[in-house]
Design an enzyme around this catalytic site. Structure first.
Site, PDB file in Angstrom:
ATOM      1  CB  SER A  95      -0.949  -0.039   1.203  1.00  0.00           C
ATOM      2  OG  SER A  95      -1.943   0.947   1.097  1.00  0.00           O
ATOM      3  CG  ASP A 105      -4.241  -2.234  -0.052  1.00  0.00           C
ATOM      4  OD1 ASP A 105      -3.008  -2.263  -0.179  1.00  0.00           O
ATOM      5  OD2 ASP A 105      -4.804  -1.805   0.964  1.00  0.00           O
TER       6      ASP A 105
END
Length: 386
Positions: free
Chosen positions: A77, A215
């Protein structure tokens, strides 16, 4: 479950290791791991700036960069974004961003990245600005051009499998040699917040290979330290530079793991009586928080255990703020006021003790790490010159 399985594999491999040789500093594998957390990436950015400054001071070299000292840099991320910023080369084949450039990046672009789309369906943010700025900053650079080994995670929702982008995987899987901006957007495309990312590369046969990614936290649950360690372990086994590591030996691993902060009051937020009244939606939101908090704690616990088992606890440093409050707990509050608070959190964290049982502060521990990294780099350079 995946994190637990990874730990067990690592743990039993360590128990099977019988090597008692002293660690050779020049052959230590150095690993940097950076958690996910959206705008809270400002916190590890402050830590990285301090560490890079220490390396420049110790080596008397204002051009020293983190990528010069770490064999593996991993992130998920926002941690994946930081990884790319400090490993992607510029036209002079040096990192395009110094650590001191990261916090200004968040201040300049954060408010535009986290600009609510206004849609009542679909993700909260359209991701267009994020993808645009990544394209501008990272250009056409691909994984193989990274200045050191990287480990950036994502999750493919079509194949239902994690996707790990590393340089060392490219010989077997050339389709993973994607553009860095595609990888960075993918690892940051948190469900609910940003749309998934679709892009293509090509296999060794020239066939199209499709990615449908979200993600990286879906694969590593926010903390990529175990992933980074596994990549480092493979590197130690395959790279002749680490020939003295005959088996998995954590005396020759140096791991710095940076968190983006957790909320110490999380455990006090709910009671069984309150939760008994929740519906499915409320549970979904709470479970996501619980999973992230529990995983971060357990990953740190697992890694601490394996390093202690090899009497190498000083080779592992986890830098984490566990007392976030108010708006600083939000991954998408990119208001100037909140970003200033996050800067303060990072700066204050440096002055805090590493643990309640140790008087050493994070600042002192990072200075110790900087000296180790510097000495190892010099020893390796001397060895290479013979």
């Amino acid at each position: 479950m995946a994190t637990t399985k990874s730990f067990l594999i690592l743990f039993f491999m360590i128990l099977a290791t019988t090597s008692s040789t002293c660690a050779k500093l020049e052959e230590m594998v150095t690993v940097l791991s950076i958690d996910g957390g959206g705008i809270k990436g400002i916190i590890p950015a402050i830590i990285l700036e301090f560490l890079e400054g220490q390396l420049q001071e110790v080596d008397n070299n204002k051009d020293a960069r983190l990528a010069d000292y770490f064999d593996v840099i991993g992130g998920t991320s926002t941690g994946g974004l930081l990884t790319a910023m400090i490993t992607t080369p510029n036209e002079n084949n040096r990192p395009f961003a110094a650590a001191k450039d990261i916090v200004p990046f968040y201040f300049e672009h954060g408010p535009h990245i986290f600009n609510y789309s206004g849609s009542i369906i679909g993700p909260m943010y359209d991701g267009k600005y994020l993808l645009q700025v990544l394209q501008e900053k990272l250009g056409e650079t691909r994984v193989h051009q990274a200045l050191t080994e990287v480990a950036i995670s994502s999750f493919d929702i079509k194949t239902n499998k994690p996707v790990i982008f590393t340089k060392s995987n490219l010989a077997k899987s050339p389709e993973l040699d994607a553009k860095m901006y595609d990888i960075c957007y993918s690892t940051a495309a948190a469900p609910i917040y940003f749309p998934p990312h679709y892009f293509i590369t090509h296999t060794s046969n020239g066939d199209i290979y499709e990615f449908n990614l979200v993600d990286g936290g879906v694969a590593t649950v926010g903390d990529p330290a175990l992933l980074s360690l596994s990549v480092a372990t493979r590197l130690a086994q395959e790279d002749p530079a680490f020939s003295s590591i005959k088996s998995l030996d954590y005396k020759q691993m140096l791991l710095l793991s940076l968190g983006t902060g957790t909320n110490s009051e999380f455990d006090k937020t709910y009671t069984a009586q309150e939760a008994a009244k929740w519906g499915p939606l409320r549970w979904m939101l709470a479970i996501q928080q619980m999973t992230n908090a529990a995983s971060s704690y357990m990953t740190d616990y697992y890694i601490s255990t394996v390093f202690q088992a090899r009497h190498s606890q000083n080779n592992y440093l986890r830098v984490q703020e566990n007392a976030l409050t108010g708006t600083t707990t939000e991954m998408d509050d990119a208001s100037e006021a909140n970003m200033e608070l996050l800067v303060q959190v990072g700066e204050t964290l440096l002055k805090k003790p590493v643990s309640k049982d140790s008087p050493e502060t994070y600042e002192e521990a990072l200075k110790r790490f900087a000296k180790l990294l510097s000495n190892r780099k010099k020893l390796r350079a001397n060895k290479a010159s013979y």
